[in-house]
Design a protein around this motif. Sequence first.
Motif, PDB file in Angstrom:
ATOM      1  N   SER A   1      37.293  57.016  62.486  1.00  0.00           N
ATOM      2  CA  SER A   1      36.865  56.993  63.814  1.00  0.00           C
ATOM      3  C   SER A   1      36.892  58.265  64.743  1.00  0.00           C
ATOM      4  CB  SER A   1      37.613  55.911  64.460  1.00  0.00           C
ATOM      5  OG  SER A   1      37.458  54.912  63.983  1.00  0.00           O
ATOM      6  N   THR A   2      36.366  59.372  64.108  1.00  0.00           N
ATOM      7  CA  THR A   2      35.884  60.756  64.806  1.00  0.00           C
ATOM      8  C   THR A   2      35.037  60.525  65.685  1.00  0.00           C
ATOM      9  OG1 THR A   2      34.568  61.387  63.179  1.00  0.00           O
ATOM     10  CG2 THR A   2      36.761  61.658  62.595  1.00  0.00           C
ATOM     11  N   ARG A   3      35.056  61.488  66.596  1.00  0.00           N
ATOM     12  CA  ARG A   3      34.003  61.217  67.728  1.00  0.00           C
ATOM     13  C   ARG A   3      32.493  61.218  66.893  1.00  0.00           C
ATOM     14  NH1 ARG A   3      32.702  61.420  72.585  1.00  0.00           N
ATOM     15  NH2 ARG A   3      31.018  62.892  73.500  1.00  0.00           N
ATOM     16  N   PRO A   4      32.026  62.122  66.092  1.00  0.00           N
ATOM     17  CA  PRO A   4      30.831  61.742  65.593  1.00  0.00           C
ATOM     18  C   PRO A   4      30.523  60.238  64.842  1.00  0.00           C
ATOM     19  CG  PRO A   4      31.697  63.960  64.877  1.00  0.00           C
ATOM     20  CD  PRO A   4      32.844  63.073  65.557  1.00  0.00           C
TER      21      PRO A   4
ATOM     22  N   LEU B   1      32.017  57.670  65.964  1.00  0.00           N
ATOM     23  CA  LEU B   1      32.022  56.545  66.952  1.00  0.00           C
ATOM     24  C   LEU B   1      30.456  56.745  67.760  1.00  0.00           C
ATOM     25  CD1 LEU B   1      35.512  57.188  68.734  1.00  0.00           C
ATOM     26  CD2 LEU B   1      34.535  55.080  67.233  1.00  0.00           C
ATOM     27  N   LEU B   2      30.000  57.902  67.860  1.00  0.00           N
ATOM     28  CA  LEU B   2      28.696  58.049  68.471  1.00  0.00           C
ATOM     29  C   LEU B   2      27.720  57.286  67.815  1.00  0.00           C
ATOM     30  CD1 LEU B   2      29.092  61.721  69.654  1.00  0.00           C
ATOM     31  CD2 LEU B   2      28.985  59.793  71.267  1.00  0.00           C
TER      32      LEU B   2
ATOM     33  N   ARG C   1      28.092  53.626  67.601  1.00  0.00           N
ATOM     34  CA  ARG C   1      27.697  53.106  69.173  1.00  0.00           C
ATOM     35  C   ARG C   1      26.217  52.898  68.998  1.00  0.00           C
ATOM     36  NH1 ARG C   1      30.009  56.605  72.792  1.00  0.00           N
ATOM     37  NH2 ARG C   1      32.096  55.338  72.463  1.00  0.00           N
TER      38      ARG C   1
ATOM     39  N   GLU D   1      28.658  66.144  60.512  1.00  0.00           N
ATOM     40  CA  GLU D   1      29.248  65.544  61.807  1.00  0.00           C
ATOM     41  C   GLU D   1      28.286  66.201  62.864  1.00  0.00           C
ATOM     42  OE1 GLU D   1      32.911  67.006  62.223  1.00  0.00           O
ATOM     43  OE2 GLU D   1      32.593  68.947  61.631  1.00  0.00           O
TER      44      GLU D   1
END
Length: 134
Positions: free
Chosen positions: A8-11, A13-14, A17, A102
């Motif tokens: 669940s790193t930022r990349p 999650l984006l 989503r 990423e």
Amino acid sequence: MSRMPRASTRPELLIRRELHRRGMRYRVNHKLLPGRPDIAFTRAKLAVFIDGCFWHMCPLHGTVPKNNAAWWAAKLQRNVQRDREKDDQLSALGWTVAHFWEHEDPSDVADRVETLWRRERRAPERGTRSPRHV
């Protein structure tokens, strides 16, 4: 380094989503599959990995620390080797494997994942497909 998030790193999650916004449903870090894919579409048998530039030796952004360089080089090379092993295991199970970096634009990644997802959902017969950075 132990404090670095494994999932669940930022990349991730984006991208998740964006895929969810498009109506695509998936499993996250599927524990029953080799390598625990970041995103797994079980009906399409599509495993998606979002690889970190440092940990997976991105040709554009990957670096090796100067301190203890030999140890880090071996460690990072083993990560890449392990990636190929899990890709082979997934392919042997009939899964299509896709890797993305990423640093790639989440919308572009979602476009390519959606294309693969639509193709795999329609595939009448699943053979082994080679893993790739798409």
